[in-house]
Design a protein around this motif. Structure first.
Motif, mmCIF file in Angstrom:
data_model
loop_
_atom_site.group_PDB
_atom_site.id
_atom_site.type_symbol
_atom_site.label_atom_id
_atom_site.label_comp_id
_atom_site.label_asym_id
_atom_site.label_seq_id
_atom_site.Cartn_x
_atom_site.Cartn_y
_atom_site.Cartn_z
ATOM 1 N N ASN A 37 1.205 -1.352 0.236
ATOM 2 C CA ASN A 37 0.007 0.076 -0.199
ATOM 3 C C ASN A 37 0.850 1.503 -0.162
ATOM 4 N N ASP A 38 2.482 1.439 0.419
ATOM 5 C CA ASP A 38 2.972 2.801 0.958
ATOM 6 C C ASP A 38 3.871 2.584 -0.587
ATOM 7 N N SER A 39 4.708 2.385 -0.289
ATOM 8 C CA SER A 39 6.077 3.396 -1.041
ATOM 9 C C SER A 39 7.150 2.591 -0.510
ATOM 10 N N ILE A 40 7.982 2.299 -1.049
ATOM 11 C CA ILE A 40 9.362 1.128 -0.703
ATOM 12 C C ILE A 40 10.003 2.202 0.482
ATOM 13 N N ASP A 41 10.145 3.357 -0.206
ATOM 14 C CA ASP A 41 10.813 4.244 0.882
ATOM 15 C C ASP A 41 10.450 4.507 2.558
ATOM 16 N N THR A 42 8.877 4.775 2.589
ATOM 17 C CA THR A 42 7.893 4.698 3.436
ATOM 18 C C THR A 42 7.975 3.311 4.793
ATOM 19 N N CYS A 43 8.120 2.893 3.923
ATOM 20 C CA CYS A 43 8.141 0.970 4.615
ATOM 21 C C CYS A 43 9.507 0.968 5.024
ATOM 22 N N TYR A 44 10.529 0.942 4.464
ATOM 23 C CA TYR A 44 11.878 1.688 5.038
ATOM 24 C C TYR A 44 11.943 1.953 6.558
ATOM 25 N N ARG A 45 11.581 3.052 6.205
ATOM 26 C CA ARG A 45 11.922 4.166 7.257
ATOM 27 C C ARG A 45 10.695 3.356 8.898
ATOM 28 N N SER A 46 9.383 2.385 7.927
ATOM 29 C CA SER A 46 8.953 2.815 9.319
ATOM 30 C C SER A 46 8.741 0.843 9.754
ATOM 31 N N HIS A 47 9.680 -0.054 8.894
ATOM 32 C CA HIS A 47 10.330 -0.941 8.647
ATOM 33 C C HIS A 47 11.259 -1.502 8.774
ATOM 34 N N PRO A 48 12.700 -0.909 9.464
ATOM 35 C CA PRO A 48 14.178 -0.358 8.869
ATOM 36 C C PRO A 48 14.265 -2.585 8.748
ATOM 37 N N PRO A 49 15.171 -2.396 7.420
ATOM 38 C CA PRO A 49 15.578 -3.649 7.823
ATOM 39 C C PRO A 49 17.144 -4.186 8.491
ATOM 40 N N LEU A 50 17.575 -5.091 8.878
ATOM 41 C CA LEU A 50 18.987 -5.025 9.282
ATOM 42 C C LEU A 50 19.507 -4.958 8.249
ATOM 43 N N SER A 51 19.908 -5.248 6.838
ATOM 44 C CA SER A 51 20.341 -4.711 5.512
ATOM 45 C C SER A 51 19.783 -4.686 4.541
ATOM 46 N N ALA A 52 20.234 -4.418 3.278
ATOM 47 C CA ALA A 52 19.397 -4.196 2.078
ATOM 48 C C ALA A 52 20.430 -4.135 0.640
ATOM 49 N N ARG A 53 20.338 -4.779 0.022
ATOM 50 C CA ARG A 53 21.668 -4.921 -0.863
ATOM 51 C C ARG A 53 21.138 -5.316 -2.497
ATOM 52 N N PRO A 54 21.555 -4.716 -3.128
ATOM 53 C CA PRO A 54 20.788 -5.263 -4.711
ATOM 54 C C PRO A 54 21.390 -7.083 -4.729
ATOM 55 N N THR A 55 20.079 -7.025 -5.665
ATOM 56 C CA THR A 55 20.300 -8.408 -6.028
ATOM 57 C C THR A 55 20.810 -8.365 -7.772
ATOM 58 N N VAL A 56 21.192 -10.059 -8.218
ATOM 59 C CA VAL A 56 21.913 -10.173 -9.120
ATOM 60 C C VAL A 56 20.972 -10.356 -10.121
#
Length: 78
Positions: A37-56
């Motif tokens: 329902n929301d943008s990735i940025d909003t969710c990243y701030r609301s539910h911060p992950p331990l890590s985020a990495r680009p996939t191949v």
């Protein structure tokens, strides 16, 4: 345009070409639900992950042959 979300494991969620890793399953659940329902940025701030990495590019988490190498056979046809 819909966002592609793949649940890789209990604590990992792939959104488009980024893999987010969380401490607990409930954190990953909340993030995955948020991006519906929301943008990735909003969710990243609301539910911060331990890590985020680009996939191949062209990496498919559910592909059992991922990471395997196919080498030519030695020898050949007589």
């Amino acid at each position: 345009m819909p966002i592609t979300t793949i649940r890789v494991s209990d604590t990992e969620v792939q959104v488009e070409r980024t893999l987010y890793t969380f401490a607990q399953k409930s954190d990953a659940d909340a993030f995955a639900q948020c991006v519906v329902n929301d943008s990735i940025d909003t969710c990243y701030r609301s539910h911060p992950p331990l890590s985020a990495r680009p996939t191949v590019p062209d990496e498919h988490p559910d592909d059992p042959n991922r990471g395997s190498t196919i080498s030519p056979s030695l020898g050949g046809m007589p």
